[in-house]
Every structure is written in structure tokens, then in C-alpha cells.
Design an enzyme around this catalytic site. Structure first.
Site, PDB file in Angstrom:
ATOM      1  N   HIS A 156       3.861  -1.238  -8.839  1.00  0.00           N
ATOM      2  CA  HIS A 156       2.590  -0.504  -8.767  1.00  0.00           C
ATOM      3  C   HIS A 156       2.763   0.656  -7.789  1.00  0.00           C
ATOM      4  O   HIS A 156       2.495   0.534  -6.609  1.00  0.00           O
ATOM      5  CB  HIS A 156       1.481  -1.466  -8.313  1.00  0.00           C
ATOM      6  N   HIS A 190       2.104   4.918  -8.052  1.00  0.00           N
ATOM      7  CA  HIS A 190       1.750   6.138  -8.801  1.00  0.00           C
ATOM      8  C   HIS A 190       2.694   7.214  -8.285  1.00  0.00           C
ATOM      9  O   HIS A 190       2.646   7.544  -7.096  1.00  0.00           O
ATOM     10  CB  HIS A 190       0.303   6.537  -8.538  1.00  0.00           C
ATOM     11  N   HIS A 208      -5.438  -1.239 -14.109  1.00  0.00           N
ATOM     12  CA  HIS A 208      -6.111  -1.444 -12.827  1.00  0.00           C
ATOM     13  C   HIS A 208      -7.430  -2.157 -13.118  1.00  0.00           C
ATOM     14  O   HIS A 208      -8.189  -1.738 -14.003  1.00  0.00           O
ATOM     15  CB  HIS A 208      -6.443  -0.104 -12.160  1.00  0.00           C
ATOM     16  N   GLU A 258     -10.133  -3.776  -8.343  1.00  0.00           N
ATOM     17  CA  GLU A 258      -9.828  -3.098  -7.067  1.00  0.00           C
ATOM     18  C   GLU A 258     -11.180  -2.841  -6.398  1.00  0.00           C
ATOM     19  O   GLU A 258     -11.506  -3.466  -5.392  1.00  0.00           O
ATOM     20  CB  GLU A 258      -9.057  -1.793  -7.321  1.00  0.00           C
ATOM     21  N   ASP A 289       1.378   1.422  -4.133  1.00  0.00           N
ATOM     22  CA  ASP A 289       0.300   2.204  -4.750  1.00  0.00           C
ATOM     23  C   ASP A 289       0.529   3.709  -4.614  1.00  0.00           C
ATOM     24  O   ASP A 289       1.033   4.330  -5.545  1.00  0.00           O
ATOM     25  CB  ASP A 289      -1.063   1.788  -4.173  1.00  0.00           C
ATOM     26  N   ASP A 290       0.144   4.295  -3.486  1.00  0.00           N
ATOM     27  CA  ASP A 290       0.291   5.740  -3.247  1.00  0.00           C
ATOM     28  C   ASP A 290       0.852   5.928  -1.841  1.00  0.00           C
ATOM     29  O   ASP A 290       0.130   6.309  -0.910  1.00  0.00           O
ATOM     30  CB  ASP A 290      -1.073   6.432  -3.377  1.00  0.00           C
TER      31      ASP A 290
HETATM   32  N1  ADE Z   1      -4.622   6.442  -8.996  1.00  0.00           N
HETATM   33  C1  ADE Z   1      -3.798   6.519  -7.942  1.00  0.00           C
HETATM   34  N2  ADE Z   1      -4.028   5.506  -7.097  1.00  0.00           N
HETATM   35  C2  ADE Z   1      -5.027   4.758  -7.641  1.00  0.00           C
HETATM   36  C3  ADE Z   1      -5.696   3.576  -7.256  1.00  0.00           C
HETATM   37  N3  ADE Z   1      -5.421   2.933  -6.132  1.00  0.00           N
HETATM   38  N4  ADE Z   1      -6.671   3.109  -8.055  1.00  0.00           N
HETATM   39  C4  ADE Z   1      -6.972   3.744  -9.192  1.00  0.00           C
HETATM   40  N5  ADE Z   1      -6.370   4.858  -9.608  1.00  0.00           N
HETATM   41  C5  ADE Z   1      -5.391   5.366  -8.838  1.00  0.00           C
HETATM   42 ZN    ZN Z   2      -2.890   2.040  -8.294  1.00  0.00          ZN
END
Ligand code: ADE
Ligand code: ZN
Length: 358
Positions: free
Chosen positions: A34, A36, A214, A217, A295-296
Site C-alpha cells: 500500500h 501511492h 480503500h 479508512e 501509504d504516502d
Molecule cells: N490517495 C493517496 N493516499 C490516500 C489515502 N490515504 N486514502 C485515500 N486515497 C489516497
Molecule cells: Zn492509500
């Protein structure tokens, strides 16, 4: 109740000292499921690409951009994230972004990375689909050649847009069908339930693509159920709100559906007030197939190993066996061929067995 897999060889987990555990986890083979790829764009690279492409940013400096990374929820993050992605224009840009991430991943023991990308963020700005996919794919192929790191692409649909737009995106990506292994669903969750995308996920299934989404969350547990029933999702990204529905938790355990949990992300986006309050240990002890992910990472203060390390620091009750299980789950929940997953799992067992020998 807690559920543990059995290692391929006996491991005396009790012999692993807690101060050695961090180093053992950081050097262990692991998968990242996971991430992005646009969320791996570090501010420095954003500024380099902006200069290379003549793009003007709303922030005067790297420091000013970084100081904007204070988010109150998912949407406040997405606004900054989409603005950051606006510097990506050429195939080389997409390659360089993915290459920078994969280099860090290889150094962190990642043997398998399944990268999300958001084509609509780019095609909407006039960047051709081929530029996006071919740039990313070139970096993935290079990672395999250079480090033996298996890197695959998962095409995500932006859920704040329409299903017609998602269907069109999938069609546009068809000339590159062999460059990606699955589809996902991301962006603003609340108000955009999975059922909105049932047709495009059905089409992806017909095309032999894997399906992830997703859910849970910021959205309710019902979105997780809908992702399973209506999208036939094989993994749930985040999924931490599943605990609001005990029947759903039992189902996820029974069906062995992996959750790709992102601890630091959940803190930065205020899903939990602190890492100590995160429910990951509870999910693991409930027998769920929990995995740890970043994630990011450029926006949330850490790559994969920082997520493992911060988790351990906040939850000292997590044992060597728990950490082994999280690492094993990541490898086994990947979409790699079963024989390869077993090889990786054996490498993990050898790594922990050596750690137990001291
Ligand atoms: N796009 C990038 N990060 C995300 C996240 N945590 N939740 C949903 N979309 C995303
Ligand atoms: Zn994500």
C-alpha cells in the site's frame, strides 16, 4: 484469541531481545502493498521536477511546502497531494519518481512492492496514459534487474470522479494491459461508496486483473463489506474501521482477507489520535491478516521501516513473533506467484532463526 502461522523451521522467538528486534525487522525481507507512488514524491524532487518542466508551484521553497504538511483529515491531505503531482509531465518524470522510491525500498529489505498509481490525476491534465504507465514500468523493470526487487503496478480509480470516467480510464489503459496487475480505488472515501464502482471492477475482473479497494479508512465498516461483496476486493486498503462490525471482523478472519494498514498515515490524517491508540495490535490479535505499509511516505513522515519502528516503539507489547507474523503476512498477501512467496517466507524464517541464535 490470537492466530499465528507456523514458521518453516523452529524459531525460538523468546530468545530475541527487544532491543535487537528493531534491527531484525528493519533488515528482514518484506513486501509493501500500500504505497501511492505519487505519495513518494519528496518536496526536493517536486521542486527539481517543477524547475525541469517550467511549472510554477504555489510554495516559494521546499521548506514552505513541507510546512504545509499538517493535515486535519484525508481531504486536506489530498488537496496538497494532487498539487504536488502537477509537476509530473514526462515519461522520465514518472520513471524518476518511481526509481527514487524503489531505491529506498530496496535498501529497506523490500523484496516485493505493489505500487498504486492514479492515472486520472495526470490524464486530466493532458498527460497521455502511455507516458504515465511506461515511465513507471521502466523503473519497475530496472528494480527487478538491479536488486531482484519485484515491483508491480496497480491502477487506481479516483472515487470522487464518476464511474464512467473510471471505465474510460480502464479502456485507455488497455494498450498497456500487461504493464499492471490490478485495479484499486482511492481518493475521498466518505460519500463515494464502493457500489459506485461495481461495473468497472466487474470489467477489471473479466480482464483478469486483481482487485483492491480503500475502505474503512475514514468511511464506515459498511464500505468494507460493500468492497468485498460488490467489488470482489481481494485485499482491503486500511480497513481499520472493521472493528465497528464484529461480524465483519469474523468474516475477514474466516476469509483471510488481508488489510493493508498504514500506521503513520493514520496518525497524520487523524484517523487515530496517537500511535499508542492505533488498533493494529488488536487487529493482529483478533487473527486478521494485517500488513504494515507506508501509504504516502513523503507526506506522512516515514517509509516502510519507519512505520514498523514507530509501531514497535508505541506498542512494546508487540513481540518478535508478532513482528514476524506482520512481515510474513506482507509477503503472503502479495499477488506474487505462490512458489515465490514461499521462498520469501523461508528467507524470513532464516532471518529470524539467525536472530534467535544471537
Ligand atoms: N490517495 C493517496 N493516499 C490516500 C489515502 N490515504 N486514502 C485515500 N486515497 C489516497
Ligand atoms: Zn492509500
Amino acid at each position: 484469541m490470537s492466530t499465528f502461522d507456523t514458521p518453516s523451521r523452529p524459531i525460538d522467538f523468546g530468545r530475541i531481545e527487544s532491543d535487537e528486534l528493531v534491527a531484525l525487522v528493519r533488515t528482514a525481507p518484506k513486501a509493501e502493498l500500500h504505497i501511492h507512488i505519487e505519495g513518494s514524491l519528496e518536496p526536493e524532487l517536486i521542486f527539481d521536477l517543477a524547475a525541469r518542466n517550467g511549472v510554477t508551484l504555489a510554495y516559494p521553497s521546499v521548506q514552505a511546502l513541507r510546512s504545509a504538511y499538517a493535515f486535519k483529515d484525508l481531504q486536506s491531505f489530498l488537496d496538497v497531494y494532487y498539487a504536488g503531482a502537477s509537476v509530473l509531465l514526462t515519461e522520465q518524470d514518472f520513471h524518476d519518481m518511481a526509481w527514487a522510491y524503489l531505491k529506498r525500498a530496496a535498501a529497506e529489505g523490500v523484496v516485493c512492492a505493489e505500487l498504486f498509481f492514479d492515472p486520472q490525476t495526470h490524464t486530466q491534465r493532458g498527460v497521455p496514459m502511455g507516458v504515465v504507465i511506461q515511465g513507471l514500468k521502466r523503473a519497475c523493470d530496472q528494480a527487478q534487474q538491479v536488486w531482484g526487487l519485484r515491483a508491480e503496478l496497480i491502477l487506481c480509480f479516483l472515487r470522487h470522479l464518476t464511474e464512467e470516467a473510471a471505465l474510460q480510464t480502464l479502456e485507455e489503459a488497455m494498450p498497456y494491459r500487461d504493464h499492471f496487475i490490478g485495479v484499486g480505488l482511492d481518493s475521498s472515501e466518505v460519500g463515494h461508496p464502493p457500489e459506485k464502482f461495481a461495473r468497472v471492477f466487474a470489467r477489471a475482473g473479466e480482464l483478469g486483473l486483481h482487485r483492491v479497494a480503500h475502505a474503512g479508512e475514514e468511511g464506515p465498516a459498511a464500505y468494507i463489506t460493500a468492497a468485498l461483496d460488490l467489488l470482489k476486493a481481494q485485499r482491503i486498503d486500511h480497513g481499520v474501521r472493521c472493528t465497528e462490525d464484529p461480524d465483519l471482523v469474523q468474516r475477514l478472519v474466516r476469509e483471510g482477507i488481508p488489510l493493508t494498514v498504514c500506521p503513520l498515515s493514520n496518525i497524520k490524517l487523524c484517523v487515530f489520535p496517537s500511535l499508542a491508540a492505533h488498533n493494529l495490535p488488536g487487529l493482529l490479535r483478533a487473527g486478521l491478516v494485517v500488513t504494515v505499509n507506508s501509504d504516502d511516505p513523503a507526506y506522512f513522515g516515514g517509509y516502510l521501516n519507519e512505520n514498523y519502528t514507530a509501531l514497535l516503539a508505541a506498542h512494546p507489547s508487540l513481540s518478535a513473533q508478532h513482528m514476524w507474523q506482520l512481515l510474513r503476512n506482507s509477503l503472503m498477501a502479495s499477488f506474487a506467484p505462490p512458489a515465490l512467496k514461499l521462498q520469501w517466507a523461508q528467507r524470513l524464517d532464516e532471518h529470524f532463526a539467525a536472530g534467535a541464535r544471537g
